[in-house]
Design a protein around this motif. Structure first.
Motif, short mmCIF file in Angstrom:
data_model
loop_
_atom_site.label_atom_id
_atom_site.label_comp_id
_atom_site.label_asym_id
_atom_site.label_seq_id
_atom_site.Cartn_x
_atom_site.Cartn_y
_atom_site.Cartn_z
N GLY A 7 48.69 40.19 58.84
CA GLY A 7 47.70 40.70 57.77
C GLY A 7 47.80 40.44 56.62
N THR A 8 46.73 40.10 55.69
CA THR A 8 46.74 39.69 54.33
C THR A 8 45.90 40.49 53.32
OG1 THR A 8 44.95 38.03 54.57
CG2 THR A 8 47.13 37.23 55.12
N GLN A 9 46.24 40.47 52.16
CA GLN A 9 45.62 41.06 51.07
C GLN A 9 45.63 40.02 49.71
OE1 GLN A 9 46.82 44.93 49.67
NE2 GLN A 9 45.53 44.88 48.00
N VAL A 10 44.55 39.79 49.21
CA VAL A 10 44.49 38.69 48.16
C VAL A 10 44.36 39.65 46.68
CG1 VAL A 10 43.54 36.70 47.15
CG2 VAL A 10 43.71 37.02 49.70
N VAL A 11 45.14 39.27 45.87
CA VAL A 11 44.84 39.73 44.44
C VAL A 11 44.92 38.57 43.59
CG1 VAL A 11 45.51 42.05 44.75
CG2 VAL A 11 47.08 40.35 43.99
N THR A 12 44.11 38.55 42.24
CA THR A 12 44.05 37.11 41.54
C THR A 12 44.77 37.32 40.15
OG1 THR A 12 41.87 38.06 40.75
CG2 THR A 12 41.94 36.73 42.84
N ASP A 13 45.41 38.60 39.71
CA ASP A 13 45.89 38.52 38.45
C ASP A 13 47.51 39.38 38.57
OD1 ASP A 13 45.47 41.38 37.75
OD2 ASP A 13 43.50 40.65 38.00
N GLY A 14 48.12 39.16 37.58
CA GLY A 14 49.35 39.95 37.14
C GLY A 14 49.43 41.36 37.57
N PRO A 15 48.58 42.05 36.68
CA PRO A 15 48.49 43.36 36.81
C PRO A 15 48.02 43.96 38.24
CG PRO A 15 47.74 42.77 34.76
CD PRO A 15 47.86 41.50 35.65
N ALA A 16 47.11 43.20 38.79
CA ALA A 16 46.67 43.71 40.16
C ALA A 16 47.90 43.40 41.16
CB ALA A 16 45.58 42.91 40.53
N ALA A 17 48.59 42.40 41.02
CA ALA A 17 49.79 42.16 41.83
C ALA A 17 50.71 43.49 41.98
CB ALA A 17 50.52 40.63 41.68
N LEU A 18 50.95 43.86 40.74
CA LEU A 18 52.09 44.70 40.49
C LEU A 18 51.33 46.37 41.15
CD1 LEU A 18 53.58 44.19 37.05
CD2 LEU A 18 54.51 43.79 39.09
N ALA A 19 50.29 46.28 41.14
CA ALA A 19 49.57 47.51 41.58
C ALA A 19 49.38 47.68 43.24
CB ALA A 19 48.14 47.92 40.85
N ALA A 20 49.35 46.51 43.70
CA ALA A 20 49.35 46.08 45.12
C ALA A 20 50.50 46.46 45.82
CB ALA A 20 48.66 44.73 45.39
N MET B 168 50.99 41.04 54.34
CA MET B 168 51.32 40.05 53.38
C MET B 168 50.54 40.17 52.28
SD MET B 168 53.89 37.61 53.45
CE MET B 168 54.17 37.42 55.32
N LEU B 169 50.93 39.93 50.99
CA LEU B 169 50.27 39.88 49.65
C LEU B 169 50.32 38.59 49.25
CD1 LEU B 169 48.87 41.54 47.62
CD2 LEU B 169 51.22 41.99 46.14
N VAL B 170 49.10 37.93 49.03
CA VAL B 170 48.68 36.52 48.17
C VAL B 170 48.47 36.86 47.07
CG1 VAL B 170 47.71 34.52 48.62
CG2 VAL B 170 48.37 36.00 50.68
N VAL B 171 49.01 36.54 45.89
CA VAL B 171 48.49 36.59 44.71
C VAL B 171 48.43 35.22 44.14
CG1 VAL B 171 49.00 37.44 42.25
CG2 VAL B 171 50.11 38.53 44.31
N GLU B 172 46.86 34.83 44.06
CA GLU B 172 46.63 33.49 43.68
C GLU B 172 45.22 33.45 43.09
OE1 GLU B 172 45.99 30.12 42.99
OE2 GLU B 172 47.65 30.00 44.19
N ASP B 173 44.80 33.03 42.13
CA ASP B 173 43.71 33.18 41.42
C ASP B 173 42.69 31.83 41.51
OD1 ASP B 173 45.12 31.11 40.02
OD2 ASP B 173 44.23 31.63 37.89
N ASP B 174 43.20 30.91 42.36
CA ASP B 174 42.28 29.74 42.84
C ASP B 174 41.84 30.23 44.40
OD1 ASP B 174 41.33 27.54 44.35
OD2 ASP B 174 42.54 26.39 42.76
N ARG B 175 40.44 30.64 44.58
CA ARG B 175 40.17 31.20 45.68
C ARG B 175 40.33 30.51 47.03
NH1 ARG B 175 39.40 36.69 47.34
NH2 ARG B 175 39.64 36.07 49.25
N ALA B 176 40.28 29.00 46.77
CA ALA B 176 40.40 28.18 47.85
C ALA B 176 41.68 28.20 48.30
CB ALA B 176 39.77 26.59 47.36
N ILE B 177 42.49 28.05 47.43
CA ILE B 177 43.96 27.85 47.69
C ILE B 177 44.32 29.40 48.51
CG2 ILE B 177 46.52 27.98 46.98
CD1 ILE B 177 45.57 25.97 44.88
N ALA B 178 43.82 30.61 48.11
CA ALA B 178 44.23 31.73 48.66
C ALA B 178 43.58 31.72 49.96
CB ALA B 178 43.41 32.77 47.76
N ASP B 179 42.31 31.21 50.22
CA ASP B 179 41.79 31.53 51.52
C ASP B 179 42.62 30.50 52.42
OD1 ASP B 179 39.69 32.99 50.80
OD2 ASP B 179 38.28 31.35 50.30
#
Length: 219
Positions: free
Chosen positions: A24-37, A1-12
């Motif tokens: 299973g989870t993967q976290v990225v924090t911005d738009g370009p990183a989301a598309l790459a992921a 599951m890809l979680v795209v969220e720049d607020d670390r507390a919310i992502a956690d």
């Protein structure tokens, strides 16, 4: 599951509940990183915040759909961003939750999105007017042209076409297709109907019954 969220507390918090539910989870924090992921990891779904640096969630979802990537997308958005939520649904998001949200609600909506994306084959082809859907292959055609639909759009169209001529109230559609009560708001039904009509064009069988809801009719 890809979680795209720049607020670390919310992502956690999101990841904590997803992992408890077996994802299973993967976290990225911005738009370009989301598309790459999305391209590299091929997640089963994306939990996508709208307010992101680099490229916002709407741009990310638009780029995914433009690349013919129909991975289920669940938007996470601020309570006062109704316009953004509507735009997100129009470009192909499957559902959304608003901040502050209950993690249990997020999980329930995510399970519903995943369920719709992986419904078992039924071996049935439905035709109403110039629109045809193959429930086995989860494909749809407007006239002779195949139309790309999100899992939610497909299930909404199929639900209406299973009983042509029957008028469904918005609350009934919300319960049958999304799996939750009218208390969640029926605006999402209207947005998905509008998007279906735009994609199906003159072949759309969906009719508005003023003050009641929608039906699928041949004429």
């Amino acid at each position: 599951m890809l979680v795209v969220e720049d607020d670390r507390a919310i992502a956690d918090l999101i990841c904590l509940y997803l992992r408890k539910d077996g994802f299973g989870t993967q976290v990225v924090t911005d738009g370009p990183a989301a598309l790459a992921a999305v391209r590299a990891a091929k997640p089963v779904a994306v939990v996508l915040d709208i307010g992101l640096p680099g490229a916002d969630g709407i741009e990310v979802c638009r780029a995914m759909r433009a690349a013919d990537d129909w991975t289920p997308v669940l938007f996470v958005t601020a309570r006062d961003e109704e316009v953004d939520r509507v735009i997100g649904l129009e470009i192909g998001a499957d559902d959304y939750v608003t901040k502050p949200f209950s993690p249990r609600e997020l999980l329930a909506r995510l399970r519903s999105v995943l369920r719709r994306a992986s419904l078992p084959a039924s071996g049935t082809v439905l035709t109403v007017g110039g629109t045809r859907v193959d429930l086995d292959q989860r494909r749809a055609w407007a006239g002779d042209e195949e139309v790309a639909l999100t899992s939610t759009e497909f299930d909404l169209l199929a639900h209406l076409m299973r009983q042509p001529g029957r008028v469904f109230e918005r609350a009934q559609l919300l319960s049958a297709v999304w799996g939750y009560s009218a208390a969640a708001g029926t605006r999402t039904v209207d947005v998905h109907v509008a998007q279906l009509r735009a994609k199906l064009g003159a072949h759309s069988p969906i009719r508005t019954v003023r003050g009641v809801g929608y039906s699928a009719d041949a004429a």
